[in-house]
Design a protein around this motif. Structure first.
Motif, PDB file in Angstrom:
ATOM      1  N   VAL A   1       0.988  -1.109   0.121  1.00  0.00           N
ATOM      2  CA  VAL A   1      -0.092   0.045  -0.128  1.00  0.00           C
ATOM      3  C   VAL A   1       0.942   1.377   0.014  1.00  0.00           C
ATOM      4  O   VAL A   1       1.553   1.478   0.914  1.00  0.00           O
ATOM      5  N   LEU A   2       0.966   1.916  -0.948  1.00  0.00           N
ATOM      6  CA  LEU A   2       1.573   3.214  -1.190  1.00  0.00           C
ATOM      7  C   LEU A   2       1.045   4.418  -0.561  1.00  0.00           C
ATOM      8  O   LEU A   2       1.573   5.394  -0.243  1.00  0.00           O
ATOM      9  N   GLU A   3      -0.407   4.329  -0.839  1.00  0.00           N
ATOM     10  CA  GLU A   3      -1.377   5.411  -0.447  1.00  0.00           C
ATOM     11  C   GLU A   3      -2.853   4.764  -0.233  1.00  0.00           C
ATOM     12  O   GLU A   3      -3.361   4.208  -0.914  1.00  0.00           O
ATOM     13  N   ASP A   4      -3.258   4.911   1.101  1.00  0.00           N
ATOM     14  CA  ASP A   4      -4.583   4.204   1.396  1.00  0.00           C
ATOM     15  C   ASP A   4      -5.711   5.399   1.438  1.00  0.00           C
ATOM     16  O   ASP A   4      -6.677   4.940   2.022  1.00  0.00           O
ATOM     17  N   GLY A   5      -5.181   6.416   1.231  1.00  0.00           N
ATOM     18  CA  GLY A   5      -6.468   7.475   0.949  1.00  0.00           C
ATOM     19  C   GLY A   5      -6.205   8.602   2.356  1.00  0.00           C
ATOM     20  O   GLY A   5      -6.895   9.455   2.217  1.00  0.00           O
ATOM     21  N   SER A   6      -5.577   8.000   3.356  1.00  0.00           N
ATOM     22  CA  SER A   6      -5.432   9.143   4.435  1.00  0.00           C
ATOM     23  C   SER A   6      -4.752  10.265   4.287  1.00  0.00           C
ATOM     24  O   SER A   6      -4.934  11.386   5.033  1.00  0.00           O
ATOM     25  N   ASN A   7      -3.786  10.452   3.310  1.00  0.00           N
ATOM     26  CA  ASN A   7      -3.293  11.653   2.858  1.00  0.00           C
ATOM     27  C   ASN A   7      -3.900  12.593   1.763  1.00  0.00           C
ATOM     28  O   ASN A   7      -3.445  13.675   1.249  1.00  0.00           O
ATOM     29  N   THR A   8      -5.014  11.980   1.109  1.00  0.00           N
ATOM     30  CA  THR A   8      -5.635  12.491   0.040  1.00  0.00           C
ATOM     31  C   THR A   8      -7.205  12.731   0.331  1.00  0.00           C
ATOM     32  O   THR A   8      -7.863  13.094  -0.714  1.00  0.00           O
ATOM     33  N   GLY A   9      -7.464  12.738   1.504  1.00  0.00           N
ATOM     34  CA  GLY A   9      -8.893  13.042   1.844  1.00  0.00           C
ATOM     35  C   GLY A   9      -9.738  11.710   1.255  1.00  0.00           C
ATOM     36  O   GLY A   9     -10.977  11.971   0.912  1.00  0.00           O
ATOM     37  N   HIS A  10      -9.250  10.635   1.113  1.00  0.00           N
ATOM     38  CA  HIS A  10      -9.942   9.574   0.764  1.00  0.00           C
ATOM     39  C   HIS A  10     -10.273   9.622  -0.822  1.00  0.00           C
ATOM     40  O   HIS A  10     -11.140   8.744  -1.381  1.00  0.00           O
ATOM     41  N   ARG A  11      -9.415  10.408  -1.686  1.00  0.00           N
ATOM     42  CA  ARG A  11     -10.040  10.475  -2.998  1.00  0.00           C
ATOM     43  C   ARG A  11      -9.098   9.547  -3.918  1.00  0.00           C
ATOM     44  O   ARG A  11      -9.566   9.326  -5.082  1.00  0.00           O
ATOM     45  N   LEU A  12      -8.124   9.074  -3.210  1.00  0.00           N
ATOM     46  CA  LEU A  12      -7.290   8.277  -4.087  1.00  0.00           C
ATOM     47  C   LEU A  12      -6.235   7.257  -3.182  1.00  0.00           C
ATOM     48  O   LEU A  12      -5.957   7.431  -2.120  1.00  0.00           O
ATOM     49  N   GLY A  13      -6.484   5.985  -3.875  1.00  0.00           N
ATOM     50  CA  GLY A  13      -5.498   4.818  -2.921  1.00  0.00           C
ATOM     51  C   GLY A  13      -4.643   4.424  -4.124  1.00  0.00           C
ATOM     52  O   GLY A  13      -5.167   4.370  -5.270  1.00  0.00           O
ATOM     53  N   VAL A  14      -3.390   3.807  -3.803  1.00  0.00           N
ATOM     54  CA  VAL A  14      -2.491   3.470  -4.691  1.00  0.00           C
ATOM     55  C   VAL A  14      -1.790   2.214  -4.142  1.00  0.00           C
ATOM     56  O   VAL A  14      -1.424   2.372  -2.968  1.00  0.00           O
ATOM     57  N   THR A  15      -1.655   1.085  -4.723  1.00  0.00           N
ATOM     58  CA  THR A  15      -1.095   0.051  -4.396  1.00  0.00           C
ATOM     59  C   THR A  15      -0.178  -0.489  -5.359  1.00  0.00           C
ATOM     60  O   THR A  15      -0.036   0.023  -6.688  1.00  0.00           O
ATOM     61  N   GLU A  16       1.157  -1.134  -5.171  1.00  0.00           N
ATOM     62  CA  GLU A  16       1.871  -2.074  -5.927  1.00  0.00           C
ATOM     63  C   GLU A  16       1.493  -3.431  -5.637  1.00  0.00           C
ATOM     64  O   GLU A  16       1.656  -3.980  -4.621  1.00  0.00           O
ATOM     65  N   SER A  17       1.141  -4.325  -6.927  1.00  0.00           N
ATOM     66  CA  SER A  17       1.215  -5.637  -6.749  1.00  0.00           C
ATOM     67  C   SER A  17       2.215  -6.427  -7.424  1.00  0.00           C
ATOM     68  O   SER A  17       2.331  -6.127  -8.893  1.00  0.00           O
ATOM     69  N   VAL A  18       2.596  -7.502  -6.744  1.00  0.00           N
ATOM     70  CA  VAL A  18       3.478  -8.505  -7.286  1.00  0.00           C
ATOM     71  C   VAL A  18       2.604  -9.830  -7.650  1.00  0.00           C
ATOM     72  O   VAL A  18       2.291 -10.176  -6.590  1.00  0.00           O
ATOM     73  N   LEU A  19       2.533 -10.070  -8.784  1.00  0.00           N
ATOM     74  CA  LEU A  19       1.652 -11.361  -9.192  1.00  0.00           C
ATOM     75  C   LEU A  19       2.680 -12.450  -9.520  1.00  0.00           C
ATOM     76  O   LEU A  19       3.421 -12.442 -10.334  1.00  0.00           O
ATOM     77  N   ALA A  20       2.847 -13.492  -8.854  1.00  0.00           N
ATOM     78  CA  ALA A  20       3.517 -14.619  -9.070  1.00  0.00           C
ATOM     79  C   ALA A  20       3.062 -15.152 -10.159  1.00  0.00           C
ATOM     80  O   ALA A  20       1.936 -15.015 -10.713  1.00  0.00           O
ATOM     81  N   PRO A  21       4.069 -15.873 -11.064  1.00  0.00           N
ATOM     82  CA  PRO A  21       3.786 -16.755 -11.951  1.00  0.00           C
ATOM     83  C   PRO A  21       2.425 -17.501 -12.028  1.00  0.00           C
ATOM     84  O   PRO A  21       2.397 -18.014 -10.894  1.00  0.00           O
ATOM     85  N   HIS A  22       1.602 -17.572 -12.750  1.00  0.00           N
ATOM     86  CA  HIS A  22       0.254 -18.266 -12.974  1.00  0.00           C
ATOM     87  C   HIS A  22      -0.445 -17.856 -11.730  1.00  0.00           C
ATOM     88  O   HIS A  22      -1.069 -18.943 -11.246  1.00  0.00           O
ATOM     89  N   THR A  23      -0.804 -16.704 -11.455  1.00  0.00           N
ATOM     90  CA  THR A  23      -1.518 -16.262 -10.465  1.00  0.00           C
ATOM     91  C   THR A  23      -2.970 -16.151 -10.928  1.00  0.00           C
ATOM     92  O   THR A  23      -3.070 -15.007 -12.088  1.00  0.00           O
ATOM     93  N   PRO A  24      -3.992 -16.648 -10.664  1.00  0.00           N
ATOM     94  CA  PRO A  24      -5.169 -16.496 -11.139  1.00  0.00           C
ATOM     95  C   PRO A  24      -5.692 -15.215 -10.408  1.00  0.00           C
ATOM     96  O   PRO A  24      -5.427 -14.627  -9.411  1.00  0.00           O
ATOM     97  N   GLY A  25      -6.552 -14.413 -11.339  1.00  0.00           N
ATOM     98  CA  GLY A  25      -7.366 -13.207 -10.907  1.00  0.00           C
ATOM     99  C   GLY A  25      -8.380 -13.533 -10.094  1.00  0.00           C
ATOM    100  O   GLY A  25      -9.095 -14.734  -9.921  1.00  0.00           O
ATOM    101  N   PRO A  26      -9.132 -12.394  -9.668  1.00  0.00           N
ATOM    102  CA  PRO A  26     -10.513 -12.584  -9.142  1.00  0.00           C
ATOM    103  C   PRO A  26     -11.416 -13.099 -10.078  1.00  0.00           C
ATOM    104  O   PRO A  26     -11.116 -12.925 -11.155  1.00  0.00           O
TER     105      PRO A  26
END
Length: 171
Positions: free
Chosen positions: A44-69
């Protein structure tokens, strides 16, 4: 003579009131909250607590052969995905898009979508959520696992619904 006081209905501060300075958030390499969900590691790079909850930002690492939702729709937020490395398959309705590093995918409110890493290499992507609503969804899923409960389809669906998200009805 005019009194120099804040107008409580307009939110305007008096001329001599000090201006609040926004706080700049800096999240360095290896910093930020980590959320592990199966074969996906999120930071989690930004959970909204610094932006008045207007923006959240994450970095995700998906391992090989990771199924999605399961393919789903968000009713209250847009999602953006910028692929930093590897290849990610985005499925939108019946169409697959295998996108590589340097590609940005914007999923507006209401659009059916999912993503997966179908390759033999890890994939990394930066995700944005406007507003930040969905960051807490990932925390809730993590907490379910931490409590020793399995991520069942029903439990995941119940959690999704708390964040205005539904499975795509046409999928």
């Amino acid at each position: 003579m005019t009194e120099n006081t804040a107008d409580s209905t307009s939110g305007i501060a008096p001329d001599d009131a000090p201006l609040a300075r926004p706080t700049v958030s800096v999240v360095g390499p290896g910093q930020g909250e980590t959320i592990v969900l199966g074969t996906t590691r999120m930071r989690v790079l930004e959970d909204g607590s610094n932006t008045g909850h207007r923006l959240g930002v994450t970095e995700s690492v998906l391992a090989p052969h990771t199924p999605g939702p399961p393919q789903h729709r968000h009713a209250q937020h847009d999602e953006g995905f910028y692929v930093l490395s590897g290849t990610v398959r985005f499925t939108v309705g019946d169409t697959d898009h295998d996108v590589s590093a340097g590609t940005f995918v914007l999923v507006p409110t209401g659009a059916p979508h999912t993503f997966a890493n179908t390759t033999d290499e890890p994939a990394v992507m930066l995700s944005t959520f406007t507003p930040d609503l969905y960051v807490q969804y990932f925390r809730d899923l993590r907490d379910t696992i931490a409590d020793g409960r399995a991520m069942t389809p029903r439990g995941t669906l119940d959690t999704m619904r708390r964040y205005a998200t539904e499975p795509a009805a046409d999928r």
